[in-house]
Scaffold this motif. Structure first.
Motif, PDB file in Angstrom:
ATOM      1  N   ASN A  18      37.879  38.448  40.769  1.00 41.79           N
ATOM      2  CA  ASN A  18      37.603  37.030  41.016  1.00 41.79           C
ATOM      3  C   ASN A  18      37.777  36.683  42.491  1.00 41.79           C
ATOM      4  O   ASN A  18      36.951  35.956  43.078  1.00 41.79           O
TER       5      ASN A  18
ATOM      6  N   ALA B 137      41.603  33.277  50.361  1.00 41.36           N
ATOM      7  CA  ALA B 137      42.081  32.560  49.174  1.00 41.36           C
ATOM      8  C   ALA B 137      43.400  31.847  49.473  1.00 41.36           C
ATOM      9  O   ALA B 137      43.633  30.717  49.024  1.00 41.36           O
TER      10      ALA B 137
ATOM     11  N   LEU C   7      34.920  37.941  44.534  1.00 43.29           N
ATOM     12  CA  LEU C   7      33.685  37.194  44.293  1.00 43.29           C
ATOM     13  C   LEU C   7      33.672  35.826  44.958  1.00 43.29           C
ATOM     14  O   LEU C   7      32.601  35.296  45.271  1.00 43.29           O
ATOM     15  N   THR C   8      34.853  35.241  45.160  1.00 45.01           N
ATOM     16  CA  THR C   8      34.883  33.824  45.511  1.00 45.01           C
ATOM     17  C   THR C   8      35.651  33.472  46.780  1.00 45.01           C
ATOM     18  O   THR C   8      35.465  32.373  47.312  1.00 45.01           O
ATOM     19  N   ALA C   9      36.512  34.368  47.279  1.00 43.76           N
ATOM     20  CA  ALA C   9      37.521  33.929  48.245  1.00 43.76           C
ATOM     21  C   ALA C   9      37.234  34.280  49.688  1.00 43.76           C
ATOM     22  O   ALA C   9      38.150  34.459  50.468  1.00 43.76           O
TER      23      ALA C   9
ATOM     24  N   PRO D 135      31.439  36.678  50.629  1.00 40.81           N
ATOM     25  CA  PRO D 135      32.172  37.374  49.560  1.00 40.81           C
ATOM     26  C   PRO D 135      31.975  38.884  49.590  1.00 40.81           C
ATOM     27  O   PRO D 135      30.893  39.394  49.892  1.00 40.81           O
TER      28      PRO D 135
ATOM     29  N   SER E 180      39.557  39.003  51.406  1.00 41.63           N
ATOM     30  CA  SER E 180      39.487  37.954  50.392  1.00 41.63           C
ATOM     31  C   SER E 180      40.836  37.305  50.118  1.00 41.63           C
ATOM     32  O   SER E 180      40.926  36.083  49.929  1.00 41.63           O
TER      33      SER E 180
END
Length: 331
Positions: free
Chosen positions: A303, A143, A306-308, A312, A139
């Motif tokens: 975070n 990101a 969850l998102t990167a 995920p 992740s």
């Protein structure tokens, strides 16, 4: 000192033969470590060597998880406590391994990219091949690429990702232009490969604002319902904090303990000292209490997970994944 080392080794072998059997709560705490004695784990071994666990009233046995994630060893009942990186532990938790963090030992993230001189800044990664850790650790990379507006999915004008293990073999074979590593692994890995780390460009994930929490202590959720177990964990944590504090105050003792081990007997002395210093910088004992979780760093880690990433690591935010109950019991 040698007597305690042999005791730890014997206990570790016994733990390794335990199979699926649950660790005995009435006996020593079995601790699943990501390595044997190394710069990354020396604080635990110093706590054993200096008698801090005995003084806290807890008997401890170490087992090296090897290629298996320590949190998996924990979930299978082959250990009572695991030392693991948070993204890996949270990934396993979401998959059904109900593990809970009780302390955060590494205050800072040590993951980094080591690149050849041609990659003179992170934005120059376009059209280069990068070795990336997966299994929950990807992740931060995704990101970072998003922040740099770089496409990490291959093709002309993009960054090509190569799945990498915890070594630098692909980099050594010139299959990648950058290798993912950790501040405490790079000095020894590069000197062992005959490469000069000082000739490379090093980029820290933490410096880019995309670091995730690394080594912390994890237990099974069910064990936290037993006050006696919480007391036992608190005694272990008390010994751990003293071990890492001793390593900070006595880096030569940390060096001597590791260098005396056959696995490091022929290690480059300067690289080993650099690796020990790198771990100390991650524990950062003078920046606050050892083992206390920084909630802002935890929220950033969750975070990112969850998102990167295109896939995920986490599907939903974890609930009850961390607790300060053991910390409070130690106080």
């Amino acid at each position: 000192m040698m007597e305690r080392r042999w005791t730890a080794l014997i206990f570790g072998l016994v733990a390794g033969l335990a199979g699926e059997a649950r660790a005995d709560s009435g006996g020593p705490l079995t601790i699943a470590l990501p390595d044997g004695l190394s710069p990354r784990t020396v604080g635990y071994y110093l706590a054993q060597d200096k008698g801090y666990f005995d003084a806290a009233g807890v008997h401890v046995a170490f087992t090296n998880a090897g290629a298996t994630a320590p949190s998996t060893v924990l979930a299978k009942g082959q250990a009572d406590v695991a030392v693991d990186l948070m993204p890996i532990a949270l990934n396993h938790r979401e998959a059904g391994d109900n593990v809970v963090q009780i302390a955060q030992i590494f205050r800072k993230a040590g993951m980094e990219l080591v690149c050849r001189p041609t990659v003179d800044r992170p934005s120059s990664l376009k059209n280069h091949v990068v070795g990336v850790y997966f299994g929950g650790l990807e992740s931060s990379f995704y990101a970072w690429m998003s922040a740099l507006s770089l496409n990490p999915f291959g093709g002309p004008g993009s960054v090509t990702v190569l799945r990498q293990n915890f070594g630098i073999e692909a980099f050594q074979r010139s299959q990648t232009d950058c290798a993912t590593t950790f501040t405490y692994r790079a000095p020894l890995d590069f000197v062992g490969a005959g490469l000069k780390l000082q000739d490379m460009n090093v980029y820290r994930y933490d410096d880019a604002g995309v670091g995730t929490l690394e080594d912390g202590l994890y237990v099974r959720a069910g064990d936290l319902a037993d006050p006696a177990r919480v007391t036992q964990f608190a005694s272990f944590l008390a010994g751990v904090t003293k071990g890492w504090r001793f390593a900070h105050n006595n880096p030569k003792a940390a060096f001597d303990l590791i260098h005396a081990d056959p696995a490091f007997a022929n290690a480059d002395a300067a690289a080993l000292r650099q690796a020990i210093d790198a771990v100390d910088a991650l524990v950062a004992p003078d920046s606050g209490p050892i083992g206390k979780l920084d909630r802002n760093a935890y929220n950033q880690t969750v975070n990112l997970l969850l998102t990167a990433a295109p896939d995920p690591v986490l599907i939903k935010a974890p609930a009850g994944a961390v607790t300060d109950a053991v910390w409070k019991a130690m106080k």
